[in-house]
Scaffold this motif. Structure first.
Motif, mmCIF file in Angstrom:
data_model
loop_
_atom_site.group_PDB
_atom_site.id
_atom_site.type_symbol
_atom_site.label_atom_id
_atom_site.label_comp_id
_atom_site.label_asym_id
_atom_site.label_seq_id
_atom_site.Cartn_x
_atom_site.Cartn_y
_atom_site.Cartn_z
ATOM 1 N N VAL A 106 36.353 29.986 39.383
ATOM 2 C CA VAL A 106 36.192 29.581 40.781
ATOM 3 C C VAL A 106 36.968 30.519 41.701
ATOM 4 C CG1 VAL A 106 36.596 27.730 42.438
ATOM 5 C CG2 VAL A 106 35.773 27.181 40.147
ATOM 6 N N ALA A 107 38.181 30.874 41.301
ATOM 7 C CA ALA A 107 38.977 31.810 42.111
ATOM 8 C C ALA A 107 38.265 33.151 42.237
ATOM 9 C CB ALA A 107 40.361 31.991 41.485
ATOM 10 N N HIS A 108 37.662 33.605 41.152
ATOM 11 C CA HIS A 108 36.893 34.858 41.170
ATOM 12 C C HIS A 108 35.678 34.747 42.088
ATOM 13 C CE1 HIS A 108 34.481 38.234 39.649
ATOM 14 N NE2 HIS A 108 33.520 37.375 39.377
ATOM 15 N N ALA A 109 34.994 33.627 42.031
ATOM 16 C CA ALA A 109 33.762 33.445 42.807
ATOM 17 C C ALA A 109 34.011 33.441 44.306
ATOM 18 C CB ALA A 109 33.068 32.149 42.386
ATOM 19 N N HIS A 110 35.223 33.160 44.733
ATOM 20 C CA HIS A 110 35.533 33.177 46.165
ATOM 21 C C HIS A 110 35.334 34.560 46.784
ATOM 22 C CE1 HIS A 110 38.163 29.285 46.281
ATOM 23 N NE2 HIS A 110 36.875 29.037 46.163
ATOM 24 N N LYS A 111 35.292 35.584 45.943
ATOM 25 C CA LYS A 111 35.130 36.952 46.464
ATOM 26 C C LYS A 111 33.725 37.179 47.022
ATOM 27 C CE LYS A 111 34.907 40.384 43.511
ATOM 28 N NZ LYS A 111 35.335 41.379 42.491
ATOM 29 N N LYS A 130 41.916 36.276 49.761
ATOM 30 C CA LYS A 130 42.869 35.541 48.924
ATOM 31 C C LYS A 130 42.654 35.778 47.428
ATOM 32 C CE LYS A 130 46.052 32.204 48.550
ATOM 33 N NZ LYS A 130 47.453 32.416 48.954
ATOM 34 N N VAL A 131 41.529 36.373 47.076
ATOM 35 C CA VAL A 131 41.179 36.525 45.651
ATOM 36 C C VAL A 131 42.225 37.304 44.857
ATOM 37 C CG1 VAL A 131 39.531 37.614 44.070
ATOM 38 C CG2 VAL A 131 38.721 36.141 45.911
ATOM 39 N N PRO A 132 42.714 38.473 45.329
ATOM 40 C CA PRO A 132 43.713 39.190 44.519
ATOM 41 C C PRO A 132 44.948 38.348 44.189
ATOM 42 C CG PRO A 132 42.826 40.630 46.206
ATOM 43 C CD PRO A 132 42.323 39.255 46.524
ATOM 44 N N ALA A 133 45.434 37.601 45.167
ATOM 45 C CA ALA A 133 46.623 36.773 44.924
ATOM 46 C C ALA A 133 46.308 35.638 43.958
ATOM 47 C CB ALA A 133 47.152 36.208 46.241
ATOM 48 N N ASN A 134 45.167 34.983 44.174
ATOM 49 C CA ASN A 134 44.806 33.867 43.297
ATOM 50 C C ASN A 134 44.558 34.327 41.863
ATOM 51 O OD1 ASN A 134 45.015 31.966 45.317
ATOM 52 N ND2 ASN A 134 42.819 31.917 45.766
ATOM 53 N N MET A 135 43.866 35.451 41.718
ATOM 54 C CA MET A 135 43.574 35.943 40.368
ATOM 55 C C MET A 135 44.828 36.497 39.683
ATOM 56 S SD MET A 135 40.488 35.222 39.480
ATOM 57 C CE MET A 135 39.851 36.362 38.236
ATOM 58 N N THR A 136 45.751 37.014 40.462
ATOM 59 C CA THR A 136 47.033 37.437 39.884
ATOM 60 C C THR A 136 47.795 36.230 39.356
ATOM 61 O OG1 THR A 136 47.171 39.394 41.299
ATOM 62 C CG2 THR A 136 49.234 38.580 40.365
ATOM 63 N N ASN A 169 38.060 40.571 32.108
ATOM 64 C CA ASN A 169 37.410 41.816 32.493
ATOM 65 C C ASN A 169 37.189 41.917 33.995
ATOM 66 O OD1 ASN A 169 36.042 44.127 30.800
ATOM 67 N ND2 ASN A 169 36.307 42.401 29.426
ATOM 68 N N TRP A 170 37.216 40.800 34.665
ATOM 69 C CA TRP A 170 37.038 40.790 36.121
ATOM 70 C C TRP A 170 38.322 41.096 36.885
ATOM 71 C CZ3 TRP A 170 34.519 35.271 35.983
ATOM 72 C CH2 TRP A 170 33.241 35.345 35.406
ATOM 73 N N LEU A 171 39.455 41.035 36.215
ATOM 74 C CA LEU A 171 40.740 41.097 36.913
ATOM 75 C C LEU A 171 40.903 42.367 37.741
ATOM 76 C CD1 LEU A 171 43.113 39.648 34.161
ATOM 77 C CD2 LEU A 171 42.462 38.551 36.321
ATOM 78 N N GLU A 172 40.636 43.517 37.155
ATOM 79 C CA GLU A 172 40.835 44.773 37.876
ATOM 80 C C GLU A 172 39.961 44.819 39.124
ATOM 81 O OE1 GLU A 172 40.806 49.628 37.122
ATOM 82 O OE2 GLU A 172 40.211 48.251 35.519
ATOM 83 N N GLY A 173 38.711 44.422 39.000
ATOM 84 C CA GLY A 173 37.814 44.413 40.148
ATOM 85 C C GLY A 173 38.215 43.411 41.209
ATOM 86 N N ASP A 174 39.001 42.422 40.811
ATOM 87 C CA ASP A 174 39.477 41.414 41.755
ATOM 88 C C ASP A 174 40.827 41.779 42.364
ATOM 89 O OD1 ASP A 174 37.236 39.884 41.442
ATOM 90 O OD2 ASP A 174 38.129 38.465 40.032
ATOM 91 N N GLY A 175 41.281 43.003 42.125
ATOM 92 C CA GLY A 175 42.506 43.470 42.759
ATOM 93 C C GLY A 175 43.776 43.157 42.009
ATOM 94 N N VAL A 176 43.660 42.783 40.738
ATOM 95 C CA VAL A 176 44.842 42.486 39.924
ATOM 96 C C VAL A 176 45.309 43.763 39.234
ATOM 97 C CG1 VAL A 176 45.740 41.140 37.981
ATOM 98 C CG2 VAL A 176 44.066 40.121 39.555
ATOM 99 N N THR A 177 46.614 43.990 39.233
ATOM 100 C CA THR A 177 47.195 45.136 38.531
ATOM 101 C C THR A 177 47.372 44.751 37.066
ATOM 102 O OG1 THR A 177 48.350 45.768 40.560
ATOM 103 C CG2 THR A 177 49.088 46.803 38.510
ATOM 104 N N VAL A 178 46.365 45.047 36.260
ATOM 105 C CA VAL A 178 46.341 44.578 34.875
ATOM 106 C C VAL A 178 47.538 45.076 34.058
ATOM 107 C CG1 VAL A 178 44.993 44.533 32.738
ATOM 108 C CG2 VAL A 178 43.837 44.308 34.951
ATOM 109 N N PRO A 179 48.028 46.319 34.252
ATOM 110 C CA PRO A 179 49.209 46.747 33.481
ATOM 111 C C PRO A 179 50.452 45.885 33.699
ATOM 112 C CG PRO A 179 48.085 48.658 34.368
ATOM 113 C CD PRO A 179 47.439 47.455 35.003
ATOM 114 N N ASP A 180 50.464 45.087 34.764
ATOM 115 C CA ASP A 180 51.577 44.152 34.962
ATOM 116 C C ASP A 180 51.549 43.029 33.931
ATOM 117 O OD1 ASP A 180 52.446 45.614 37.125
ATOM 118 O OD2 ASP A 180 51.623 44.245 38.637
ATOM 119 N N PHE A 181 50.461 42.930 33.192
ATOM 120 C CA PHE A 181 50.282 41.855 32.214
ATOM 121 C C PHE A 181 49.985 42.480 30.851
ATOM 122 C CE2 PHE A 181 49.082 40.345 36.407
ATOM 123 C CZ PHE A 181 49.931 39.250 36.549
#
Length: 206
Positions: A106-111, A130-136, A169-181
Motif C-alpha cells: 500500500v505504501a508503494h502504491a501511493h506513488k 511521502k513514499v520514500p519515507a514510508n518505504m524506508t 525489488n521496488w525499494l530502490e525505485g521508491d527512493g530507498v537507499t538499499v545499501p543502508d539495509f
C-alpha cells in the motif's frame, strides 16, 4: 495446465516464482498495463478487480490475490516444502506476507495509485512525496523483524520469500537507499541466484 495472468515487475511475479519453486507447469499470459489492458472487458471477465495476478486452475476456476495463490501452490505441491511444519514459523511466514499486503504494498502504491484514496492532484502529489519515507520505514521493519536469516524463516525458503523479494525489488525505485539495509541487500542477491528468479529474468517478467 494452470494459467497465470501477470504484469511485468508487479506482485504477480511472486506467484510465478512460487510456481517455479513448486515445480508446477503453467502458462504465463502478460497483461499490458501500459495500454490499461487490465481495465478492458476481456480481462475484467477474468478478474473483475482489474488487477493481477489471476490464476485459472485446471478446473477452470479463477483465483486471485497473491497470498491466496501462493497458499494454493503450496497445497498443490506439498513436497516442495514451501510452508514450515513448525506452527510458529508458519505463523511468522504468514505475518510477513500479511504485512507486505496490508502495509508495504500500500505504501508503494501511493506513488502512482493515489486515485484509489483521493481525487485531487495535490493529494496525489502529497502521497507520492511521502513514499520514500514510508518505504524506508518499511525496509527498516523488514530488516529488523521479517528476515530471520537467509530467508524470512531462517534457512528455509517459504511462501513469504517470493512475495518479499518482489516488494523489496521496488525499494530502490521508491527512493530507498538499499545499501543502508545490508540484510535486505544480501537477501536480494541471494534470491537473484535462485533458478526460479533467473527464469523470470530470462523471460523478461522482472
Amino acid at each position: 495446465m494452470l494459467k497465470l495472468f501477470y504484469a511485468k515487475g508487479t506482485i504477480s511475479i511472486a506467484v510465478a516464482i512460487g510456481l517455479e519453486e513448486a515445480g508446477l507447469s503453467y502458462e504465463a499470459t502478460r497483461v499490458d498495463f501500459s495500454t490499461a489492458e487490465q481495465t478492458k472487458p476481456d480481462y475484467l471477465a477474468i478478474n473483475p478487480k482489474g488487477r493481477v495476478p489471476a490464476l485459472i486452475t485446471d478446473n477452470g476456476t479463477v483465483l486471485t490475490e497473491t497470498g491466496a495463490l501462493l497458499d494454493y501452490i503450496a497445497t498443490c505441491a506439498p513436497n516442495a516444502g514451501l510452508i514450515p511444519t513448525d506452527a510458529e514459523d508458519a505463523a511468522h511466514m504468514r505475518s510477513v506476507m500479511y504485512y507486505l499486503a496490508s502495509t508495504m504494498h500500500v505504501a508503494h502504491a501511493h506513488k502512482m495509485r493515489g486515485s484509489r484514496w483521493a481525487d485531487q492532484q495535490a493529494s496525489f502529489d502529497d502521497m507520492a512525496a511521502k513514499v520514500p519515507a514510508n518505504m524506508t520505514d518499511c525496509a527498516a521493519y523488514v530488516e529488523a523483524e521479517c528476515l530471520r536469516g537467509d530467508y524470512a524463516c531462517g534457512t528455509q525458503f517459504t511462501l513469504a520469500d517470493p512475495y518479499l523479494f518482489i516488494v523489496c525489488n521496488w525499494l530502490e525505485g521508491d527512493g530507498v537507499t538499499v545499501p543502508d539495509f545490508p540484510a535486505i541487500q544480501a537477501y536480494l542477491t541471494r534470491m537473484e541466484a535462485r533458478p526460479s528468479v533467473q527464469a523470470m529474468r530470462a523471460r523478461d517478467m522482472l
